[in-house]
Design a protein around this motif. Structure first.
Motif, PDB file in Angstrom:
ATOM      1  N   LYS A  11       4.798   9.157   0.750  1.00 31.14           N
ATOM      2  CA  LYS A  11       5.550   8.876  -0.468  1.00 31.14           C
ATOM      3  C   LYS A  11       5.012   7.574  -1.050  1.00 31.14           C
ATOM      4  O   LYS A  11       4.630   6.662  -0.305  1.00 31.14           O
ATOM      5  CB  LYS A  11       7.036   8.753  -0.161  1.00 31.14           C
ATOM      6  CG  LYS A  11       7.630  10.060   0.302  1.00 31.14           C
ATOM      7  CD  LYS A  11       9.104   9.947   0.522  1.00 31.14           C
ATOM      8  CE  LYS A  11       9.573  11.311   1.013  1.00 31.14           C
ATOM      9  NZ  LYS A  11      10.969  11.446   1.096  1.00 31.14           N
ATOM     10  N   PRO A  12       4.961   7.486  -2.385  1.00 31.16           N
ATOM     11  CA  PRO A  12       4.433   6.264  -3.004  1.00 31.16           C
ATOM     12  C   PRO A  12       5.228   5.026  -2.613  1.00 31.16           C
ATOM     13  O   PRO A  12       6.448   5.070  -2.492  1.00 31.16           O
ATOM     14  CB  PRO A  12       4.567   6.533  -4.503  1.00 31.16           C
ATOM     15  CG  PRO A  12       4.728   8.005  -4.628  1.00 31.16           C
ATOM     16  CD  PRO A  12       5.360   8.477  -3.364  1.00 31.16           C
ATOM     17  N   LYS A  13       4.497   3.932  -2.404  1.00 34.04           N
ATOM     18  CA  LYS A  13       5.096   2.624  -2.138  1.00 34.04           C
ATOM     19  C   LYS A  13       4.856   1.745  -3.361  1.00 34.04           C
ATOM     20  O   LYS A  13       4.115   2.113  -4.268  1.00 34.04           O
ATOM     21  CB  LYS A  13       4.469   2.015  -0.888  1.00 34.04           C
ATOM     22  CG  LYS A  13       4.705   2.841   0.360  1.00 34.04           C
ATOM     23  CD  LYS A  13       3.935   2.252   1.535  1.00 34.04           C
ATOM     24  CE  LYS A  13       3.967   3.155   2.734  1.00 34.04           C
ATOM     25  NZ  LYS A  13       3.114   4.337   2.612  1.00 34.04           N
ATOM     26  N   GLU A  14       5.445   0.578  -3.383  1.00 35.61           N
ATOM     27  CA  GLU A  14       5.361  -0.309  -4.544  1.00 35.61           C
ATOM     28  C   GLU A  14       3.919  -0.661  -4.923  1.00 35.61           C
ATOM     29  O   GLU A  14       3.575  -0.741  -6.094  1.00 35.61           O
ATOM     30  CB  GLU A  14       6.152  -1.589  -4.271  1.00 35.61           C
ATOM     31  CG  GLU A  14       6.274  -2.493  -5.471  1.00 35.61           C
ATOM     32  CD  GLU A  14       7.165  -3.678  -5.194  1.00 35.61           C
ATOM     33  OE1 GLU A  14       6.764  -4.797  -5.569  1.00 35.61           O
ATOM     34  OE2 GLU A  14       8.251  -3.487  -4.614  1.00 35.61           O
ATOM     35  N   GLN A  15       3.047  -0.857  -3.928  1.00 35.06           N
ATOM     36  CA  GLN A  15       1.668  -1.278  -4.194  1.00 35.06           C
ATOM     37  C   GLN A  15       0.727  -0.098  -4.474  1.00 35.06           C
ATOM     38  O   GLN A  15      -0.463  -0.294  -4.661  1.00 35.06           O
ATOM     39  CB  GLN A  15       1.123  -2.112  -3.021  1.00 35.06           C
ATOM     40  CG  GLN A  15       0.811  -1.324  -1.769  1.00 35.06           C
ATOM     41  CD  GLN A  15       1.991  -1.136  -0.825  1.00 35.06           C
ATOM     42  OE1 GLN A  15       3.136  -1.378  -1.184  1.00 35.06           O
ATOM     43  NE2 GLN A  15       1.712  -0.702   0.387  1.00 35.06           N
ATOM     44  N   ASP A  16       1.256   1.113  -4.534  1.00 39.70           N
ATOM     45  CA  ASP A  16       0.428   2.304  -4.730  1.00 39.70           C
ATOM     46  C   ASP A  16       0.261   2.675  -6.199  1.00 39.70           C
ATOM     47  O   ASP A  16       1.105   2.373  -7.029  1.00 39.70           O
ATOM     48  CB  ASP A  16       1.045   3.507  -4.011  1.00 39.70           C
ATOM     49  CG  ASP A  16       0.981   3.390  -2.506  1.00 39.70           C
ATOM     50  OD1 ASP A  16       0.136   2.628  -1.993  1.00 39.70           O
ATOM     51  OD2 ASP A  16       1.785   4.059  -1.831  1.00 39.70           O
ATOM     52  N   GLU A  17      -0.840   3.355  -6.471  1.00 39.99           N
ATOM     53  CA  GLU A  17      -1.057   3.993  -7.763  1.00 39.99           C
ATOM     54  C   GLU A  17      -0.955   5.493  -7.530  1.00 39.99           C
ATOM     55  O   GLU A  17      -1.332   5.993  -6.471  1.00 39.99           O
ATOM     56  CB  GLU A  17      -2.448   3.663  -8.310  1.00 39.99           C
ATOM     57  CG  GLU A  17      -2.562   2.244  -8.835  1.00 39.99           C
ATOM     58  CD  GLU A  17      -3.861   2.056  -9.598  1.00 39.99           C
ATOM     59  OE1 GLU A  17      -3.982   2.613 -10.705  1.00 39.99           O
ATOM     60  OE2 GLU A  17      -4.725   1.348  -9.069  1.00 39.99           O
ATOM     61  N   THR A  18      -0.465   6.208  -8.527  1.00 35.62           N
ATOM     62  CA  THR A  18      -0.326   7.657  -8.431  1.00 35.62           C
ATOM     63  C   THR A  18      -1.176   8.302  -9.513  1.00 35.62           C
ATOM     64  O   THR A  18      -1.158   7.872 -10.662  1.00 35.62           O
ATOM     65  CB  THR A  18       1.152   8.067  -8.598  1.00 35.62           C
ATOM     66  OG1 THR A  18       1.917   7.387  -7.601  1.00 35.62           O
ATOM     67  CG2 THR A  18       1.330   9.551  -8.403  1.00 35.62           C
ATOM     68  N   PHE A  19      -1.931   9.327  -9.141  1.00 35.02           N
ATOM     69  CA  PHE A  19      -2.790  10.054 -10.057  1.00 35.02           C
ATOM     70  C   PHE A  19      -2.457  11.531  -9.977  1.00 35.02           C
ATOM     71  O   PHE A  19      -2.058  12.027  -8.930  1.00 35.02           O
ATOM     72  CB  PHE A  19      -4.273   9.873  -9.690  1.00 35.02           C
ATOM     73  CG  PHE A  19      -4.711   8.440  -9.595  1.00 35.02           C
ATOM     74  CD1 PHE A  19      -5.186   7.786 -10.709  1.00 35.02           C
ATOM     75  CD2 PHE A  19      -4.647   7.761  -8.392  1.00 35.02           C
ATOM     76  CE1 PHE A  19      -5.598   6.463 -10.627  1.00 35.02           C
ATOM     77  CE2 PHE A  19      -5.054   6.443  -8.294  1.00 35.02           C
ATOM     78  CZ  PHE A  19      -5.531   5.797  -9.416  1.00 35.02           C
ATOM     79  N   ASP A  20      -2.650  12.253 -11.072  1.00 33.68           N
ATOM     80  CA  ASP A  20      -2.490  13.703 -11.081  1.00 33.68           C
ATOM     81  C   ASP A  20      -3.869  14.306 -11.286  1.00 33.68           C
ATOM     82  O   ASP A  20      -4.497  14.112 -12.318  1.00 33.68           O
ATOM     83  CB  ASP A  20      -1.550  14.136 -12.203  1.00 33.68           C
ATOM     84  CG  ASP A  20      -1.261  15.617 -12.145  1.00 33.68           C
ATOM     85  OD1 ASP A  20      -2.209  16.409 -12.293  1.00 33.68           O
ATOM     86  OD2 ASP A  20      -0.092  15.988 -11.953  1.00 33.68           O
ATOM     87  N   LEU A  21      -4.368  15.008 -10.272  1.00 33.28           N
ATOM     88  CA  LEU A  21      -5.686  15.632 -10.336  1.00 33.28           C
ATOM     89  C   LEU A  21      -5.528  17.133 -10.301  1.00 33.28           C
ATOM     90  O   LEU A  21      -5.313  17.717  -9.233  1.00 33.28           O
ATOM     91  CB  LEU A  21      -6.560  15.163  -9.166  1.00 33.28           C
ATOM     92  CG  LEU A  21      -6.782  13.656  -9.066  1.00 33.28           C
ATOM     93  CD1 LEU A  21      -7.464  13.306  -7.765  1.00 33.28           C
ATOM     94  CD2 LEU A  21      -7.585  13.174 -10.241  1.00 33.28           C
TER      95      LEU A  21
END
Length: 69
Positions: A11-21
């Motif tokens: 699951k995403p954390k605060e320091q993460d970036e999320t991308f949709d590929l």
């Protein structure tokens, strides 16, 4: 310094970036971006190889799933 690739579910954390590929959500720690820019991930299902294959043009040397940049 030896680095390695790790694929998993998280699951995403605060320091993460999320991308949709192409409908797949990718979560990555922002500080790791410099090591994987331009990387290609493929899946092979043949007689000589089966599984994910990483092609990293920035890798200066490789050994199995480890690389140096």
């Amino acid at each position: 310094m030896g680095l390695s690739y790790l694929l998993g579910f998280d699951k995403p954390k605060e320091q993460d970036e999320t991308f949709d590929l192409d409908g797949v959500r990718l979560v990555m720690d922002k500080k790791h971006a410099m090591y994987v820019m331009g990387i290609e991930v493929d899946f092979q299902d043949g007689l000589n190889a089966r599984g994910f294959v990483f092609n990293n043009p920035q890798a200066t040397s490789t050994c199995g799933s480890s690389f140096s940049a």
